[in-house]
Write an enzyme that holds these catalytic residues in place. Structure first.
Site, mmCIF file in Angstrom:
data_model
loop_
_atom_site.group_PDB
_atom_site.id
_atom_site.type_symbol
_atom_site.label_atom_id
_atom_site.label_comp_id
_atom_site.label_asym_id
_atom_site.label_seq_id
_atom_site.Cartn_x
_atom_site.Cartn_y
_atom_site.Cartn_z
ATOM 1 C CG HIS A 1 -11.536 20.287 18.111
ATOM 2 N ND1 HIS A 1 -11.916 19.700 16.923
ATOM 3 C CD2 HIS A 1 -11.519 21.618 17.852
ATOM 4 C CE1 HIS A 1 -12.103 20.626 16.003
ATOM 5 N NE2 HIS A 1 -11.873 21.810 16.550
ATOM 6 C CD GLU B 1 -11.083 16.151 16.655
ATOM 7 O OE1 GLU B 1 -11.876 16.731 17.420
ATOM 8 O OE2 GLU B 1 -11.076 16.343 15.421
ATOM 9 C CG ASP C 1 -4.770 23.143 13.795
ATOM 10 O OD1 ASP C 1 -4.666 24.187 13.125
ATOM 11 O OD2 ASP C 1 -5.715 22.925 14.568
ATOM 12 C CG ASN D 1 -15.135 18.024 18.867
ATOM 13 O OD1 ASN D 1 -14.456 19.053 19.011
ATOM 14 N ND2 ASN D 1 -14.696 16.977 18.176
HETATM 15 C C1 F6R Z 1 -7.968 25.677 13.625
HETATM 16 C C2 F6R Z 1 -8.126 24.929 14.876
HETATM 17 C C3 F6R Z 1 -9.474 24.470 15.308
HETATM 18 C C4 F6R Z 1 -10.466 25.617 15.409
HETATM 19 C C5 F6R Z 1 -11.807 25.161 15.964
HETATM 20 C C6 F6R Z 1 -12.836 26.278 15.904
HETATM 21 O O1 F6R Z 1 -6.605 26.003 13.434
HETATM 22 O O2 F6R Z 1 -7.173 24.672 15.537
HETATM 23 O O3 F6R Z 1 -9.353 23.829 16.550
HETATM 24 O O4 F6R Z 1 -9.931 26.629 16.232
HETATM 25 O O5 F6R Z 1 -12.285 24.069 15.245
HETATM 26 O O6 F6R Z 1 -13.070 26.582 14.560
HETATM 27 P P1 F6R Z 1 -13.865 27.870 14.118
HETATM 28 O O7 F6R Z 1 -13.090 29.044 14.615
HETATM 29 O O8 F6R Z 1 -13.866 27.806 12.618
HETATM 30 O O9 F6R Z 1 -15.208 27.767 14.742
#
Ligand code: F6R
Length: 230
Positions: free
Chosen positions: A129, A134, A67, A127
């Site tokens: 995702h 989302e 992403d 959340n």
């Molecule tokens: C980032 C991504 C997000 C994160 C998720 C967890 O490329 O795709 O979905 O993997 O928000 O984030 P962290 O690892 O920072 O807790």
């Protein structure tokens, strides 16, 4: 800790987590055949990519980003591409580096991008995702531009972004479901509640990660802290 027919769940001591997942990644590289891996960025993979940079030869791997934020300057250090370079690529000796395909957020998007994947490594949002898919995302969602949940946009600032992103581009759950292997990586007791919902609750669009349970080759790599409520 895996139910018959359900996802494989590996629970690892917190201090060993990055080394164990690195060894598993190394095992996928044995034959040196060209591969395409789709990788998340953020806090969870940081210690993992540090070990990959030390130990793995990714020269046969094309890395595609999972992403990217919309609305950040090209040189913003909070961009996913910048984090991947900082955490994985730059610390690696040049001859072991992967090739990296970033996401051009201004270009027209192929809904099936990035195409066939040997491995997708995804994190878990607070959340539920996955990538920037989302809550409410359809199980067969394409790669597309998305609006971000409030907590997701705020997350960019925690990663050092200079401003709040206005949106994102994410590989959809559809292309992720087509990956040969999916790894969900989760660490820390702050994720224990959402891990429990994603693995033991209903498979629901309210918790997008729960939809990955039906993938035929998914592994959840949890440290003990993240697995604390299972
Ligand atoms: C980032 C991504 C997000 C994160 C998720 C967890 O490329 O795709 O979905 O993997 O928000 O984030 P962290 O690892 O920072 O807790």
């Amino acid at each position: 800790m895996n139910a018959p027919g359900g996802p494989l769940v590996e629970v690892i001591a917190d201090e060993d987590w990055a080394a164990v997942v690195t060894s598993a990644a190394d095992g996928l590289l044995d034959d040196g055949r060209p591969q395409r891996w789709c990788l998340a960025t953020g806090a969870t993979p940081r210690p993992l990519y540090r070990q990959w940079a030390e130990r793995l030869d990714l020269s046969a791997v094309e890395v595609v980003l999972l992403d990217e934020w919309i609305g950040l300057d090209a040189d913003d250090p909070g961009r996913c591409a910048a984090m991947l370079h900082h955490d994985l690529v730059e610390p690696m000796p040049e001859q072991r580096r992967p090739t990296v395909t970033a996401i051009d957020v201004d270009a027209p998007l192929d809904p099936q991008w990035p195409g066939p994947l040997d491995l997708a490594v995804v994190g878990l949002g607070a959340n539920g995702h996955v990538g920037m898919n989302e809550p409410g995302t359809a199980p067969d969602s394409p790669t597309r531009r998305v609006d971000l949940a409030e907590t997701t946009a705020a997350g960019a600032l925690r990663y050092g972004a200079r401003r709040r992103p206005t949106g994102g581009v994410t590989v959809g759950l559809g292309p992720l479901q087509q990956a040969r292997r999916v790894w969900v990586i989760v660490t820390g007791d702050h994720k224990a509640g959402i891990v429990e919902r994603a693995l033991n609750g209903p498979e629901t669009t309210d918790v997008p990660a729960s939809l990955l349970r039906s993938h035929p080759a998914v592994t959840w790599w949890l440290d003990h802290s993240a697995a604390g409520r299972l």
